[in-house]
Write a protein that holds these residues in place. Structure first.
Motif, PDB file in Angstrom:
ATOM      1  N   ARG A 177      43.112  55.524  35.430  1.00 20.66           N
ATOM      2  CA  ARG A 177      43.117  55.061  34.040  1.00 20.66           C
ATOM      3  C   ARG A 177      42.052  54.001  33.773  1.00 20.66           C
ATOM      4  N   ILE A 178      41.415  53.513  34.807  1.00 17.69           N
ATOM      5  CA  ILE A 178      40.471  52.400  34.673  1.00 17.69           C
ATOM      6  C   ILE A 178      39.140  52.870  34.114  1.00 17.69           C
ATOM      7  N   THR A 179      38.624  52.132  33.147  1.00 17.45           N
ATOM      8  CA  THR A 179      37.280  52.381  32.613  1.00 17.45           C
ATOM      9  C   THR A 179      36.348  51.205  32.873  1.00 17.45           C
ATOM     10  N   ALA A 180      36.884  50.067  33.281  1.00 15.43           N
ATOM     11  CA  ALA A 180      36.090  48.866  33.534  1.00 15.43           C
ATOM     12  C   ALA A 180      35.280  49.012  34.814  1.00 15.43           C
ATOM     13  N   GLU A 181      34.264  48.145  34.955  1.00 18.25           N
ATOM     14  CA  GLU A 181      33.569  47.997  36.228  1.00 18.25           C
ATOM     15  C   GLU A 181      34.326  46.962  37.051  1.00 18.25           C
ATOM     16  N   LEU A 182      34.534  47.245  38.344  1.00 21.26           N
ATOM     17  CA  LEU A 182      35.364  46.395  39.201  1.00 21.26           C
ATOM     18  C   LEU A 182      34.555  45.812  40.356  1.00 21.26           C
ATOM     19  N   TYR A 183      34.973  44.619  40.767  1.00 24.88           N
ATOM     20  CA  TYR A 183      34.435  44.004  41.983  1.00 24.88           C
ATOM     21  C   TYR A 183      35.589  43.369  42.749  1.00 24.88           C
ATOM     22  N   PHE A 184      35.582  43.550  44.075  1.00 20.86           N
ATOM     23  CA  PHE A 184      36.577  42.905  44.924  1.00 20.86           C
ATOM     24  C   PHE A 184      35.873  42.141  46.038  1.00 20.86           C
ATOM     25  N   GLY A 185      36.303  40.914  46.247  1.00 23.68           N
ATOM     26  CA  GLY A 185      35.849  40.115  47.369  1.00 23.68           C
ATOM     27  C   GLY A 185      37.027  39.869  48.294  1.00 23.68           C
ATOM     28  N   HIS A 186      37.183  40.715  49.301  1.00 26.97           N
ATOM     29  CA  HIS A 186      38.308  40.616  50.217  1.00 26.97           C
ATOM     30  C   HIS A 186      38.026  39.586  51.311  1.00 26.97           C
TER      31      HIS A 186
END
Length: 260
Positions: A177-186
């Motif tokens: 369902r996501i349309t955004a751009e995502l970033y994860f810093g684990h």
């Protein structure tokens, strides 16, 4: 050049009561793109407000709600200026039941109220916003991107917990369902998001065609962005700032040039 900012306490009406929050925006003429910042388990406090100030100084109007408002206004528990390992057990004795009471359904309902508050804010620009979250807040940010795809243009999560568990309501299950751009810093020293969950999250986002980038910060521990805790890692925290502001700059360009 950073912008001078103005912050204040505000109240947000929700279907279940009133959430206290911190709102900060540039002092220069707006409106500015909106950013919703989700707290970690320690809640609203000077250090977290300072992080919101730094985002605002880059040209954004930032809202930081107390997601534990059902249990009371901030602070739910008195915090020391610096949260060391020896203070954590007593703090979490109070906080953990409140965390568990914030179900995914309640979190998504609250997110709608937070988005409405930003939409009604004269200093916030019309249109989609950015969302960022820390620790438990990363999961709340991901759920918000899933539940309100037309209202979220960018979402970032740092040292997130339980983002891709085997639970039937794990937030990664809504990736399509996501349309955004995502970033994860684990964080690679993080029991709250073990390697198998990082892999599961990556697969879900890739299979769903979500624009995203995820990195594992070597040597960083859970909570590495939080300067008032013993988990803080200055190098990793600065890396997070670069990644977050780059993401927001791509998805939500500011009017800083005009403002200056």
């Amino acid at each position: 050049m950073t912008l001078a900012v103005h912050g204040s306490s505000v109240d947000i009406p929700t279907p279940d009561g009133t959430a206290d929050a911190y709102l900060v925006h540039p002092e220069s003429a707006g409106p500015h793109p909106g950013v919703l910042l989700y707290m970690d388990a320690f809640g609203l406090r000077p250090s977290l407000n300072g992080m919101a100030d730094r985002i605002a100084a880059a040209g954004y109007t930032v809202l930081v709600p107390n997601v534990f408002y059902r249990a009371g206004r901030t602070p739910l528990v008195e915090l020391p200026d610096f949260i060391g390992d020896d203070q954590r057990p007593a703090i979490f004795q109070t906080v953990l039941p409140v965390m568990r009471a914030l179900t995914p359904e309640l979190a998504v309902r609250d997110a709608g109220a937070y988005l409405d508050r930003l939409a009604a804010e004269p200093r916030a620009a019309d249109g989609p916003i950015g969302v960022t979250g820390y620790c438990m807040g990363a999961g709340l940010a991901l759920r918000t991107a899933v539940a309100y795809p037309d209202r979220v243009a960018a979402m970032a999560g740092f040292h997130g917990a339980q983002l891709a568990s085997e639970a039937p309501d794990s937030p990664h299950l809504g990736a399509d369902r996501i349309t955004a751009e995502l970033y994860f810093g684990h964080a690679d020293q993080d029991a709250a998001l073990p390697p198998e969950q990082i892999e599961r999250l990556e697969k879900a986002l890739t299979d769903a065609g979500v624009r995203h980038h995820a990195e594992v910060y070597a040597g960083a521990h859970h909570g590495y962005t939080q300067a008032d805790t013993s988990s803080y890692d200055a190098e990793a925290a600065e890396r997070h700032w670069t990644a977050l502001l780059d993401l927001l700059g791509r998805a939500l360009p500011t009017r800083r040039g005009a403002a200056l």
